[in-house]
Design a protein around this motif. Structure first.
Motif, PDB file in Angstrom:
ATOM      1  N   SER A 219      12.077  49.716  -0.219  1.00 43.31           N
ATOM      2  CA  SER A 219      13.225  49.297   0.589  1.00 43.31           C
ATOM      3  C   SER A 219      12.766  48.433   1.757  1.00 43.31           C
ATOM      4  O   SER A 219      11.590  48.444   2.152  1.00 43.31           O
ATOM      5  N   ASN A 220      13.690  47.689   2.336  1.00 40.95           N
ATOM      6  CA  ASN A 220      13.364  46.830   3.482  1.00 40.95           C
ATOM      7  C   ASN A 220      12.897  47.650   4.675  1.00 40.95           C
ATOM      8  O   ASN A 220      11.990  47.238   5.409  1.00 40.95           O
ATOM      9  N   LYS A 223       9.374  48.664   4.004  1.00 37.37           N
ATOM     10  CA  LYS A 223       8.488  47.506   4.080  1.00 37.37           C
ATOM     11  C   LYS A 223       8.215  47.120   5.530  1.00 37.37           C
ATOM     12  O   LYS A 223       7.109  46.677   5.867  1.00 37.37           O
ATOM     13  N   GLU A 224       9.197  47.297   6.386  1.00 30.51           N
ATOM     14  CA  GLU A 224       9.017  46.974   7.800  1.00 30.51           C
ATOM     15  C   GLU A 224       7.945  47.860   8.429  1.00 30.51           C
ATOM     16  O   GLU A 224       7.172  47.413   9.281  1.00 30.51           O
TER      17      GLU A 224
END
Length: 245
Positions: A219-220, A223-224
């Motif tokens: 997921s974003n 990933k962050e």
């Protein structure tokens, strides 16, 4: 009439007591024999070597520790628990195939992340957050080939395929929130294990390095935080080998 009933009760009590004593003795003997059978099955007069009989089958519980980190993010090595067991079948005198299941705790600690934001005036601000402690719990299934290169020495080398399935995944910010990452990372992972082991009597000491390739974050949000992080693990285990056939 009362005397007859009393005599009958006394005789029945004596008979019941005698039967109970016999039954208790038989149960005790069965338990003793069962314990002896189990002991003989588990404690074997093993003299391990590098040569075996084809279709010999072994079972072995194992427990140990692993050192893991997450390459792709700058963190410290984490010490974790690993435990499980395997079945092994010899398909040649010096080659066996194994099926193994185990639990492992992996991750990394002391991880700092830089996040880019903008302030009220529109200026770019870089904020450092951390340290994070990553805790990843996995259920592992391994399919291995074990090779004994020397007939007179109980050394063996192992390789194959290790698959992992996530049980739980958390990133704990020191003095802060605990982020649940389970839905944000890939459910499964794959590694190539490279191991070496030595056997003494029924004990087996093994060191194994697992080579992972897949990035974890899906997921974003994950990933962050995790960027290009992937698993990396060295495990050392002690197993107890029991020949079952």
């Amino acid at each position: 009439m009362k005397k007859i009933i009393l005599i009958a009760a006394i005789l029945l009590g004596a008979l019941t007591k005698g039967q109970a004593q016999v039954l208790t003795k038989r149960i005790g003997q069965a338990v003793k024999e069962g314990y002896q059978d189990v002991k003989e099955a588990i404690v074997q007069d093993a003299k391990p070597s590098g040569e075996h009989t084809i279709w010999d089958i072994y079972a072995a519980p194992k427990v140990g520790l692993n050192l893991s980190n997450l390459p792709g993010i700058d963190g410290k090595v984490k010490l974790g628990l690993i435990a499980g067991g395997y079945f092994e079948v010899f398909v040649a005198k010096n080659i066996a195939v194994d099926a193994e299941i185990k639990y492992s705790r992996q991750g990394s600690s002391g991880v700092y992340r830089n996040f880019t934001t903008t302030d009220a005036t529109g200026n770019i601000v870089i904020q450092e957050h951390g340290p994070y402690d990553f805790k990843l719990d996995y259920f592992n299934m391994s399919y291995l080939v074990r090779w004994y290169p020397w007939a007179d020495l109980p050394w063996s080398f192992t390789t194959g395929l290790n698959t992992e399935y996530i049980i739980s995944a958390h990133a704990k910010l020191k003095h802060g929130a605990d982020m649940n990452l389970k839905k944000g990372i890939y459910r499964g992972d794959v590694a190539i294990p490279l191991g070496i082991s030595y056997e003494w009597k029924q004990w087996q000491l093994e060191a194994r390095y697992n080579v992972f390739f897949r990035k974890l974050a899906r997921s974003n949000e994950a990933k962050e935080l995790m960027r290009n992080a992937r698993n990396n693990m060295l495990e050392v285990t002690l197993g107890y080998r029991i020949q079952v056939l």
